[in-house]
Structure formats: structure tokens, C-alpha cells
Enzyme design. Structure first.
Site, PDB file in Angstrom:
ATOM      1  N   CYS A  33      37.378  52.294  -0.506  1.00 14.73           N
ATOM      2  CA  CYS A  33      36.047  51.751  -0.180  1.00 14.73           C
ATOM      3  C   CYS A  33      35.577  52.218   1.189  1.00 14.73           C
ATOM      4  CB  CYS A  33      36.078  50.226  -0.214  1.00 14.73           C
ATOM      5  SG  CYS A  33      36.597  49.553  -1.780  1.00 14.73           S
TER       6      CYS A  33
HETATM    7  N1  SAJ Z   1      41.471  47.457   8.506  1.00 15.29           N
HETATM    8  C1  SAJ Z   1      41.685  47.478   9.873  1.00 15.29           C
HETATM    9  N2  SAJ Z   1      41.274  46.430  10.621  1.00 15.29           N
HETATM   10  C2  SAJ Z   1      40.655  45.339  10.064  1.00 15.29           C
HETATM   11  C3  SAJ Z   1      40.434  45.335   8.661  1.00 15.29           C
HETATM   12  C4  SAJ Z   1      40.852  46.400   7.904  1.00 15.29           C
HETATM   13  O1  SAJ Z   1      42.247  48.439  10.412  1.00 15.29           O
HETATM   14  O2  SAJ Z   1      40.316  44.404  10.791  1.00 15.29           O
HETATM   15  C5  SAJ Z   1      41.882  48.598   7.696  1.00 15.29           C
HETATM   16  C6  SAJ Z   1      42.882  48.240   6.634  1.00 15.29           C
HETATM   17  O3  SAJ Z   1      44.207  48.364   7.119  1.00 15.29           O
HETATM   18  C7  SAJ Z   1      42.601  49.266   5.547  1.00 15.29           C
HETATM   19  C8  SAJ Z   1      41.119  49.534   5.701  1.00 15.29           C
HETATM   20  O4  SAJ Z   1      40.754  49.077   7.004  1.00 15.29           O
HETATM   21  O5  SAJ Z   1      43.294  50.466   5.805  1.00 15.29           O
HETATM   22  C9  SAJ Z   1      40.263  48.815   4.670  1.00 15.29           C
HETATM   23  O6  SAJ Z   1      40.640  47.472   4.714  1.00 15.29           O
HETATM   24  P1  SAJ Z   1      39.757  46.304   3.981  1.00 15.29           P
HETATM   25  O7  SAJ Z   1      40.319  45.001   4.442  1.00 15.29           O
HETATM   26  O8  SAJ Z   1      38.329  46.545   4.182  1.00 15.29           O
HETATM   27  O9  SAJ Z   1      40.173  46.437   2.473  1.00 15.29           O
HETATM   28  P2  SAJ Z   1      39.512  47.265   1.310  1.00 15.29           P
HETATM   29  O10 SAJ Z   1      39.331  48.700   1.606  1.00 15.29           O
HETATM   30  O11 SAJ Z   1      40.316  46.904   0.105  1.00 15.29           O
HETATM   31  O12 SAJ Z   1      38.083  46.653   1.199  1.00 15.29           O
HETATM   32  C10 SAJ Z   1      37.815  45.770   0.155  1.00 15.29           C
HETATM   33  C11 SAJ Z   1      36.325  45.833  -0.023  1.00 15.29           C
HETATM   34  N3  SAJ Z   1      35.991  45.222  -1.264  1.00 15.29           N
HETATM   35  C12 SAJ Z   1      35.055  45.831  -2.020  1.00 15.29           C
HETATM   36  O13 SAJ Z   1      34.534  46.881  -1.711  1.00 15.29           O
HETATM   37  C13 SAJ Z   1      34.699  45.131  -3.260  1.00 15.29           C
HETATM   38  C14 SAJ Z   1      35.625  45.093   1.101  1.00 15.29           C
HETATM   39  O14 SAJ Z   1      34.241  44.926   0.789  1.00 15.29           O
HETATM   40  C15 SAJ Z   1      36.235  43.745   1.284  1.00 15.29           C
HETATM   41  O15 SAJ Z   1      35.530  43.047   2.320  1.00 15.29           O
HETATM   42  C16 SAJ Z   1      37.679  43.931   1.684  1.00 15.29           C
HETATM   43  O16 SAJ Z   1      38.318  44.486   0.523  1.00 15.29           O
HETATM   44  C17 SAJ Z   1      38.334  42.624   2.059  1.00 15.29           C
HETATM   45  O17 SAJ Z   1      37.622  41.781   2.643  1.00 15.29           O
HETATM   46  O18 SAJ Z   1      39.539  42.514   1.841  1.00 15.29           O
END
Ligand code: SAJ
Length: 423
Positions: free
Chosen positions: A267
Site C-alpha cells: 500500500c
Molecule cells: N511504518 C512505520 N512507522 C509507522 C507506521 C508504519 O515505519 O508509524 C511502516 C511499517 O513498518 C510498514 C509500512 O510503514 O513497513 C506500512 O505500514 P502500515 O501500518 O501502513 O501497514 P500497511 O501497509 O499494511 O497499511 C495498511 C493500509 N490499509 C489499507 O490500505 C486498506 C493502511 O491504510 C492502514 O492504515 C494500515 O494498514 C494500518 O493502519 O495498519
């Protein structure tokens, strides 16, 4: 309503991945007849035998859907015949930084061969504003000879599936819905209204497409902010993690993000670039926040390697010949998905620098890795010249890490101790 005016009954879901499969099974449970179409015959075979490859879908749930006689996984487009509503849940990757809508185009062309008057087609795949009306509809019309609006309904509804999230599911996450006209919106909203607790209507498909991109760009930009802050704070000798914890006590007007080794997954590294591409292509202007966030987040794996090099240098060691144990390669905690994972970039860079790299990740199987997959046990931890925590799975024993590792670079601030440095 269906072409014959009866309630919608036959649903086709194009794409049976982490978004399409949960939607298909939810619809079966809500009483629909569902065809789960996927181009990958191996996936179809696994589904037909009740073998789920999607972490949120249990074997029991899949088997129950199959036993109902109202779920048919297939790679045969002929099974799409007579659909009342079709939902497109296919990947929308980037190719050299450019949106690649080949899967969407293929889905539209295939569906158009079975499109009937009064039917409805919904795009859920993440894409730039305008995709539904500029890409999906022309292909549906060309292949069917029908006209979107007068003859069939079209809408867009962004997916909000968060794999592994025990709290927010398809059912209880508000679903944004849209249509190209009132009748389409009504059809799309009433369909999802039978599957989820709450639908949220917006006035057009472009607003719905932009909604999804805003949600993920918001995260991407804020993660880049704390990543850049972490690099400056480290050089200034300031503990950014303490400041983030303190800022997180603010009960309003703040949202916690934490630094990391980069941004992985299907994403965040991709969706915002769909937006910046559309702005640049349509308006000839850069979407500076997105381009800067991409630059910062894509830089993080190199930054982690640099921090390790500095730490080894301080001990009079070069990277070459150093034994490095990486903890966690998946892109996100407690998942087994290594797609676009920063850990794989860090592993590759260290191997190129001559390090002896080993990986411990209980959520990954070794056959996808080019470096040895080991257990993070006391021997491995003690034998490593350096341990780098990249993905802080809950399954790791952090007390063991703290007591046995000679040096730890912890990019997730999961462990403290005299041999531990944080990003
Ligand atoms: N990450 C960081 N710091 C943070 C949060 C995330 O470095 O504070 C990194 C994570 O380690 C990862 C990447 O960013 O490598 C993405 O993390 P994410 O928490 O955004 O997880 P995703 O990619 O699975 O995003 C999904 C998305 N869901 C959809 O697109 C339907 C996002 O919109 C959600 O908000 C997110 O999950 C969520 O909240 O878990």
C-alpha cells in the site's frame, strides 16, 4: 436490483487475494451466489480444496463457504455469465514509478463479455482519481456494446482491508461508496449495505478514489516526517523516541507514528505515487509532499546500513567479514509478507558489502530468501557480531536479545540495554 428487478443475487469478485477473498466469503455468508475469479490456477485449486492462503481467512470459513454450494472459485471467465454485480479487486502496482493498470484493464475486458443490462460493476482496487471513468468504463462499454449509466451501473469503493487486524474487519470498517450517477450509487450502496455495518456515500467516483489515496498518503508523509526527524535527532544526540512517546500523550490533534527501517508492503510505498503521478500528468506540477516522503522513506534502508557501518567502525571493524543477524524481514510486525520490505534491501546491501548475513523471521519460509534463515536463539545471537532488529515481531524473545547480543541496532525501539542503539 438485478436486470430482472429482483434483489442482486449473483456476485462475481475478480481477484481472490487479501481483499477479494474476504469480500467473496462475506457475500456468501450474506446469502449471495459468488464466483471468485482469479487468473492464478494454483490459487483456484487451493481455494477449491479449502486451503486458504489469506491470513485472515481460516480453513473453516472457506470450507463453510464451499459447503454452502454458493461459492465457486474459478479461473474460467465463462462462470461469470449472468452476474448481477461484479467487484474488481486486482493489484494496481507501479512499473518504474508509473501506475500499471493492466490487471484492471484485463478484468474490465473479461467482465464486458458477460455484462448485461441492469448489472453493476464496482472497482475497489486503489488507483488515481479518474480510473473508474477513464479506464474501466470505456472497456466495459467496448466489450458489451452497452452504455454505462443508461444500461448498467458503475461505482468505486476503496478497500480498507488491514491484514491481521483483529479489531477492524470488512464488516465493521465503514465502507466509502460512490456511483457515476444516482442509480449506480443506490445499487452500490445497497449491495455493500448487505455486507457491512456502515456505508459512507460520496458524490462521485473521483472523490472515492481520492479518499483512499488521501488515507495512505497521510500515513506515508507522517512516517517520512518521523523518519527524517529520527535522523536529525540522532545526529543532534536527542532521543527522538522519548519525544514521540511524550508527544503521543497529547489526547487531541496528534497521531503517533514511529521511525523505522523504511516503508514496505503493497500500500504505502505505492498508493501515494498514484496520486503524484496523476497530479504531475494532469497539471504538470509535482506533488511535493509525496515526492519528498518517497525520497525520505526510500532512503531509510541505506540509513540503517550507514548506522551499522558507523557502529562497526567505532569497534574497529569493517562490514566485510562481519556476521550480522537480521531480526524480522517481513514489511510489518507479525505478518509474513516480505513484499517491498525494507529488510530485503538492507540484507542485499550488507551482502554486497561482504557481510555474512543471516535472518531470523518466524513468519517467513526460507525458500523465498537468498540468505540463511535461522532461529533467533541464544547461540545465533551470541555468535553475531551485530544484531539488527528490522521487524519487531512479537514472537521474538527480546530478553534473550538483550542478554546475548554483543551489539544491537534496534530500528523499532523494542529493546533496551547497554549493547543496544536505537534508530
Ligand atoms: N511504518 C512505520 N512507522 C509507522 C507506521 C508504519 O515505519 O508509524 C511502516 C511499517 O513498518 C510498514 C509500512 O510503514 O513497513 C506500512 O505500514 P502500515 O501500518 O501502513 O501497514 P500497511 O501497509 O499494511 O497499511 C495498511 C493500509 N490499509 C489499507 O490500505 C486498506 C493502511 O491504510 C492502514 O492504515 C494500515 O494498514 C494500518 O493502519 O495498519
Amino acid at each position: 436490483m438485478t436486470p430482472t428487478g429482483s434483489p442482486i443475487q449473483k456476485l462475481v469478485v475478480v481477484g481472490q487475494g487479501y481483499v477479494g477473498l474476504p469480500l467473496a466469503l462475506r457475500a456468501v455468508e450474506a446469502g449471495f451466489d459468488v464466483v471468485g475469479f482469479d487468473l492464478d490456477p494454483n490459487r483456484v485449486k487451493r481455494l477449491a480444496t479449502g486451503d486458504s492462503y489469506v491470513e485472515d481467512i481460516s480453513t473453516e470459513r472457506l470450507t463453510a463457504a464451499l459447503d454452502s454450494g454458493r461459492y465457486l472459485p474459478t479461473d474460467d471467465p465463462e462462470e461469470m455469465a449472468e452476474f448481477d454485480i461484479a467487484v474488481v479487486d486486482v493489484p494496481t502496482p507501479l512499473k518504474e514509478g508509473i501506475p500499471n493498470l493492466a490487471y484492471v484493464e484485463d478484468a474490465a475486458t473479461t467482465l464486458s463479455g458477460h455484462l448485461r443490462t441492469g448489472a453493476t460493476v464496482v472497482l475497489e482496487s486503489t488507483s488515481y482519481p479518474g480510473t473508474t471513468e477513464e479506464v474501466l468504463i470505456p472497456l466495459l462499454e467496448q466489450g458489451s456494446g452497452l452504455r454505462a449509466g443508461p444500461d448498467f451501473h458503475v461505482g468505486y469503493s476503496p478497500e480498507r482491508i488491514d491484514p491481521g487486524n483483529p479489531t477492524w474487519t470488512l464488516e465493521n470498517t465503514p465502507k466509502v461508496v460512490s456511483g457515476i450517477d444516482e442509480a449506480s450509487l443506490t445499487s452500490v450502496a445497497s449491495f455493500y449495505g448487505r455486507l457491512v455495518e456502515r456505508t459512507v456515500a460520496v458524490s462521485g467516483t473521483r472523490e472515492a478514489e481520492l479518499t483512499k489515496l488521501l488515507e495512505n498518503t497521510f500515513r506515508h508523509v507522517n512516517i517520512a516526517l518521523v523518519n527524517e526527524l529520527a535522523m536529525f535527532a540522532s545526529d543532534l544526540g536527542i532521543d527522538v523516541w522519548e519525544s514521540i512517546d511524550a508527544a503521543s500523550t497529547k489526547p487531541f490533534g496528534y497521531m503517533r507514528f514511529t521511525p523505522g527501517p523504511g516503508v514496505g508492503g503493497h500500500c504505502l510505498p505505492i498508493d501515494p505515487s498514484y496520486l503524484s503521478w496523476k497530479v504531475r500528468r494532469s497539471l504538470g506540477q509535482p506533488f511535493r509532499f509525496v515526492e519528498l516522503a518517497n525520497d525520505v522513506n526510500e532512503h531509510m534502508p541505506d540509513y540503517v546500513v550507514r548506522r551499522l557501518m558507523l557502529a562497526l567502525n567505532a569497534k574497529g571493524r569493517s562490514v566485510r567479514g562481519t556476521r550480522v543477524l537480521l531480526l524480522g524481514l517481513a514489511y510489518k510486525r507479525n505478518t509474513g509478507d516480505a513484499r517491498e520490505a525494507p529488510g530485503t534491501m538492507i540484507a542485499r546491501a550488507l551482502v554486497e558489502l561482504g557481510a555474512e548475513v543471516r535472518v531470523a523471521d518466524p513468519h517467513l519460509s526460507g525458500d523465498t530468501l537468498s540468505v540463511p534463515l535461522v532461529d533467533a536463539d541464544a547461540d545465533e545471537l551470541a555468535a553475531a557480531d551485530a544484531v539488527v532488529i528490522i521487524t519487531d515481531h512479537d514472537a521474538f524473545d527480546y530478553e534473550l536479545v538483550r542478554t546475548h547480543a554483543r551489539y544491537v541496532l534496534d530500528t523499532r525501539h523494542r529493546v533496551d540495554g547497554p549493547t543496544v542503539e536505537h534508530l
